[in-house]
Motif scaffolding. Structure first.
Motif, PDB file in Angstrom:
ATOM      1  N   ALA A  26      94.069  33.569  28.628  1.00  0.00           N
ATOM      2  CA  ALA A  26      93.639  34.464  27.554  1.00  0.00           C
ATOM      3  C   ALA A  26      93.869  35.932  27.917  1.00  0.00           C
ATOM      4  O   ALA A  26      93.519  36.827  27.149  1.00  0.00           O
ATOM      5  CB  ALA A  26      92.160  34.229  27.255  1.00  0.00           C
ATOM      6  N   GLY A  27      94.431  36.183  29.090  1.00  0.00           N
ATOM      7  CA  GLY A  27      94.726  37.549  29.492  1.00  0.00           C
ATOM      8  C   GLY A  27      93.578  38.272  30.160  1.00  0.00           C
ATOM      9  O   GLY A  27      93.653  39.491  30.387  1.00  0.00           O
ATOM     10  N   ARG A  28      92.503  37.554  30.480  1.00  0.00           N
ATOM     11  CA  ARG A  28      91.362  38.185  31.132  1.00  0.00           C
ATOM     12  C   ARG A  28      91.600  38.212  32.640  1.00  0.00           C
ATOM     13  O   ARG A  28      91.361  37.238  33.337  1.00  0.00           O
ATOM     14  CB  ARG A  28      90.062  37.432  30.815  1.00  0.00           C
ATOM     15  N   THR A  29      92.065  39.327  33.100  1.00  0.00           N
ATOM     16  CA  THR A  29      92.380  39.470  34.511  1.00  0.00           C
ATOM     17  C   THR A  29      92.098  40.909  34.905  1.00  0.00           C
ATOM     18  O   THR A  29      91.377  41.625  34.222  1.00  0.00           O
ATOM     19  CB  THR A  29      93.844  39.060  34.784  1.00  0.00           C
ATOM     20  N   GLY A  30      92.680  41.378  35.987  1.00  0.00           N
ATOM     21  CA  GLY A  30      92.440  42.751  36.421  1.00  0.00           C
ATOM     22  C   GLY A  30      92.964  42.944  37.824  1.00  0.00           C
ATOM     23  O   GLY A  30      93.388  42.004  38.500  1.00  0.00           O
ATOM     24  N   ASP A  31      92.924  44.187  38.274  1.00  0.00           N
ATOM     25  CA  ASP A  31      93.402  44.491  39.615  1.00  0.00           C
ATOM     26  C   ASP A  31      92.445  43.931  40.667  1.00  0.00           C
ATOM     27  O   ASP A  31      91.219  43.955  40.496  1.00  0.00           O
ATOM     28  CB  ASP A  31      93.516  46.009  39.798  1.00  0.00           C
ATOM     29  N   ILE A  32      93.030  43.442  41.742  1.00  0.00           N
ATOM     30  CA  ILE A  32      92.212  42.958  42.862  1.00  0.00           C
ATOM     31  C   ILE A  32      91.532  44.177  43.502  1.00  0.00           C
ATOM     32  O   ILE A  32      92.192  45.194  43.774  1.00  0.00           O
ATOM     33  CB  ILE A  32      93.092  42.235  43.888  1.00  0.00           C
ATOM     34  N   PRO A  33      90.211  44.097  43.717  1.00  0.00           N
ATOM     35  CA  PRO A  33      89.503  45.231  44.339  1.00  0.00           C
ATOM     36  C   PRO A  33      90.199  45.684  45.626  1.00  0.00           C
ATOM     37  O   PRO A  33      90.697  44.850  46.401  1.00  0.00           O
ATOM     38  CB  PRO A  33      88.114  44.668  44.607  1.00  0.00           C
ATOM     39  N   VAL A  65      77.089  39.139  53.079  1.00  0.00           N
ATOM     40  CA  VAL A  65      76.764  40.493  52.651  1.00  0.00           C
ATOM     41  C   VAL A  65      77.233  40.646  51.210  1.00  0.00           C
ATOM     42  O   VAL A  65      78.285  40.135  50.821  1.00  0.00           O
ATOM     43  CB  VAL A  65      77.438  41.554  53.559  1.00  0.00           C
ATOM     44  N   LYS A  66      76.447  41.306  50.419  1.00  0.00           N
ATOM     45  CA  LYS A  66      76.777  41.444  49.004  1.00  0.00           C
ATOM     46  C   LYS A  66      77.866  42.483  48.814  1.00  0.00           C
ATOM     47  O   LYS A  66      77.768  43.607  49.317  1.00  0.00           O
ATOM     48  CB  LYS A  66      75.536  41.854  48.220  1.00  0.00           C
ATOM     49  N   GLN A  67      78.916  42.120  48.106  1.00  0.00           N
ATOM     50  CA  GLN A  67      79.974  43.054  47.737  1.00  0.00           C
ATOM     51  C   GLN A  67      80.749  42.467  46.557  1.00  0.00           C
ATOM     52  O   GLN A  67      80.606  41.281  46.223  1.00  0.00           O
ATOM     53  CB  GLN A  67      80.902  43.362  48.913  1.00  0.00           C
ATOM     54  N   GLN A  68      81.547  43.272  45.912  1.00  0.00           N
ATOM     55  CA  GLN A  68      82.277  42.823  44.722  1.00  0.00           C
ATOM     56  C   GLN A  68      83.545  42.077  45.127  1.00  0.00           C
ATOM     57  O   GLN A  68      84.321  42.563  45.946  1.00  0.00           O
ATOM     58  CB  GLN A  68      82.659  44.017  43.845  1.00  0.00           C
ATOM     59  N   TYR A  69      83.728  40.917  44.511  1.00  0.00           N
ATOM     60  CA  TYR A  69      84.937  40.133  44.770  1.00  0.00           C
ATOM     61  C   TYR A  69      85.812  39.997  43.519  1.00  0.00           C
ATOM     62  O   TYR A  69      87.036  39.954  43.623  1.00  0.00           O
ATOM     63  CB  TYR A  69      84.574  38.739  45.287  1.00  0.00           C
ATOM     64  N   LEU A  70      85.216  39.894  42.346  1.00  0.00           N
ATOM     65  CA  LEU A  70      86.001  39.770  41.111  1.00  0.00           C
ATOM     66  C   LEU A  70      86.595  41.117  40.716  1.00  0.00           C
ATOM     67  O   LEU A  70      86.056  42.168  41.074  1.00  0.00           O
ATOM     68  CB  LEU A  70      85.120  39.256  39.971  1.00  0.00           C
ATOM     69  N   PRO A  71      87.704  41.095  39.968  1.00  0.00           N
ATOM     70  CA  PRO A  71      88.231  42.347  39.420  1.00  0.00           C
ATOM     71  C   PRO A  71      87.178  43.033  38.546  1.00  0.00           C
ATOM     72  O   PRO A  71      86.268  42.393  38.012  1.00  0.00           O
ATOM     73  CB  PRO A  71      89.435  41.884  38.581  1.00  0.00           C
ATOM     74  N   ASP A  72      87.315  44.336  38.387  1.00  0.00           N
ATOM     75  CA  ASP A  72      86.322  45.105  37.622  1.00  0.00           C
ATOM     76  C   ASP A  72      86.074  44.523  36.237  1.00  0.00           C
ATOM     77  O   ASP A  72      84.935  44.480  35.754  1.00  0.00           O
ATOM     78  CB  ASP A  72      86.797  46.563  37.480  1.00  0.00           C
ATOM     79  N   LYS A  73      87.162  44.074  35.585  1.00  0.00           N
ATOM     80  CA  LYS A  73      87.032  43.566  34.208  1.00  0.00           C
ATOM     81  C   LYS A  73      86.246  42.265  34.125  1.00  0.00           C
ATOM     82  O   LYS A  73      85.818  41.860  33.042  1.00  0.00           O
ATOM     83  CB  LYS A  73      88.423  43.348  33.597  1.00  0.00           C
TER      84      LYS A  73
END
Length: 421
Positions: A348-355, A385-393
């Protein structure tokens, strides 16, 4: 006098003689009422071979007084259809034409389209037969102008009277009495796989080749078993039966019914289709048992390796073990749903840049990880440890949800405690 196969000689001449199909041809059955009314629409007969499709078409032609023309789509062509159309309104077909098109699935779209004009005008009544699902193989314009009737496999109980009739006809033909051993009739009726033609062929072969003794034909159960071996199997690796059996196997495992699962596995193996059984079992291990019992995947893989090493018939032993284990194991499709949900987002095009802090660094040894801001989980308590793994979107999207089985719930409790949730 030329030879006539018993299956043709015994072919019913009226609806009451047709074996099985009570759901459409019994008293009050819709197809029976249509035939008896004399107003025959375009029809599509769908079902396994040997269940009476051609026989019923012959009866319809006889009772309606129409000229029957038959084309087999495996060898027929547009010119054959045109030849039939050319007879309309001639002395050759004074009451109209009933065109029986056997195996219509072998006609391409253009060939099937050629039928539309004549069946719409009523000059030709079409009865098409197919062993495949007509909703997949018959052109929609033809299908929408026809009434579909499914012919079902005939039971052994239904076939038994036909076996008796066949034996009587063979006795008259040979001028000798058939002495059938105990269980012979039942063996023939049960082993023909719902195909009356196969049953008649077995009767004919047994009585023609039976040992003669004092004017009698001796038919033994051993001979009947030899003639009928594997004939109960309806199987085509490219046809509906293949997909139906494979589907039934997986749904039986998913439904935790080991007896049904063994039955459908046996049907695959009896047909010699070891490859389909192994492939489908690997799918089931991952899709239906999955994370509820993750050890199932290497176990099933080991059973499949053993089966391929052994070959048939011994391959049935490890595969039977694996099927029973999967059918009786706890079930979870959480992993399957998770990956499919992720793939659906991508499509569906839901993606984004890798952090940035997750990207590959070519100079790891130079300490570039620190410049990225990546936090190394193993350096923290509980290796987390908590940190972001998914793209921002996609931050906050949840694809995986823990199943309710004890294995996944144990993992959930562990991580809830580590993460302080």
């Amino acid at each position: 006098m030329s030879y006539r196969p018993l299956a043709d000689e015994i072919r019913p001449t009226c609806l009451d003689e047709v074996v099985g199909q009570k759901h459409i041809l019994g008293e009050g059955g819709l197809l029976r009422r249509i035939i008896e009314s004399g107003n025959i629409p375009n029809l599509v007969f769908y079902g396994p071979s040997g269940t009476g499709k051609t026989t019923v078409a012959n009866i319809i032609a006889r009772q309606s007084g129409r000229t029957l023309r038959r084309i087999n789509a495996t060898t027929g062509s547009l010119s054959d259809v045109k030849d039939v159309i050319g007879e309309v309104g001639t002395m050759m077909a004074p009451n109209g034409i009933l065109l029986y098109l056997d195996e219509i699935q072998y006609f391409n779209k253009k060939q099937q389209q050629s039928l539309l004009e004549v069946i719409e005008s009523g000059d030709v009544t079409l009865i098409a037969s197919t062993t495949e699902n007509p909703y997949f193989y018959v052109y929609n314009a033809v299908l929408s102008r026809s009434t579909v009737f499914e012919f079902k496999s005939v039971t052994a109980e239904d076939i038994l009277p036909a076996v008796d009739r066949g034996i009587s006809l063979m006795e008259a033909r040979l001028g000798e009495k058939a002495l059938c051993g105990e269980g012979v009739r039942e063996q023939i009726a049960g082993a023909c796989g719902g195909d009356v033609r196969k049953a008649m062929n077995a009767v004919e072969l047994l009585l023609n080749s039976g040992r003669r003794e004092k004017g009698n034909i001796l038919v033994t159960l051993e001979d009947a078993r030899a003639v009928a071996q594997r004939s109960a199997m309806r199987y085509d690796r490219e046809g509906d039966d293949h997909y139906d059996i494979v589907s039934a196997l997986q749904k039986s495992v998913r439904g935790s019914d080991p007896d049904a699962a063994l039955h459908y596995l046996a049907r695959l193996l009896e047909a010699g289709d070891l490859m389909s059984a192994c492939r489908r079992m690997m799918v089931m291990a991952c899709e239906d048992v999955g994370l509820a019992y993750p050890q199932i995947i290497p176990i099933v893989k080991a059973c499949i390796d053993a089966a391929n090493m052994l070959g048939l018939p011994e391959a049935a032993i490890p595969l039977g073990d694996a099927v029973i284990l999967m059918a009786t194991a706890p079930k979870s499709n959480s992993g399957c749903e998770g990956i499919f949900a992720a793939m659906a987002d991508l499509k569906a095009g839901r993606t984004g840049d890798i952090p940035r802090h997750l990207q590959n660094v070519h100079a790891d040894s130079a300490g570039m990880e620190r410049e990225q801001g990546y936090l190394y989980p193993h350096a923290f308590p509980g290796h987390y440890v908590k940190q972001q793994y998914l793209p921002d979107k996609l931050v906050g999207v949840q694809y995986y949800r823990y199943g309710e089985n004890k294995t996944e719930q144990a993992a959930k409790r562990y991580w809830d405690e580590i993460k302080g949730e």
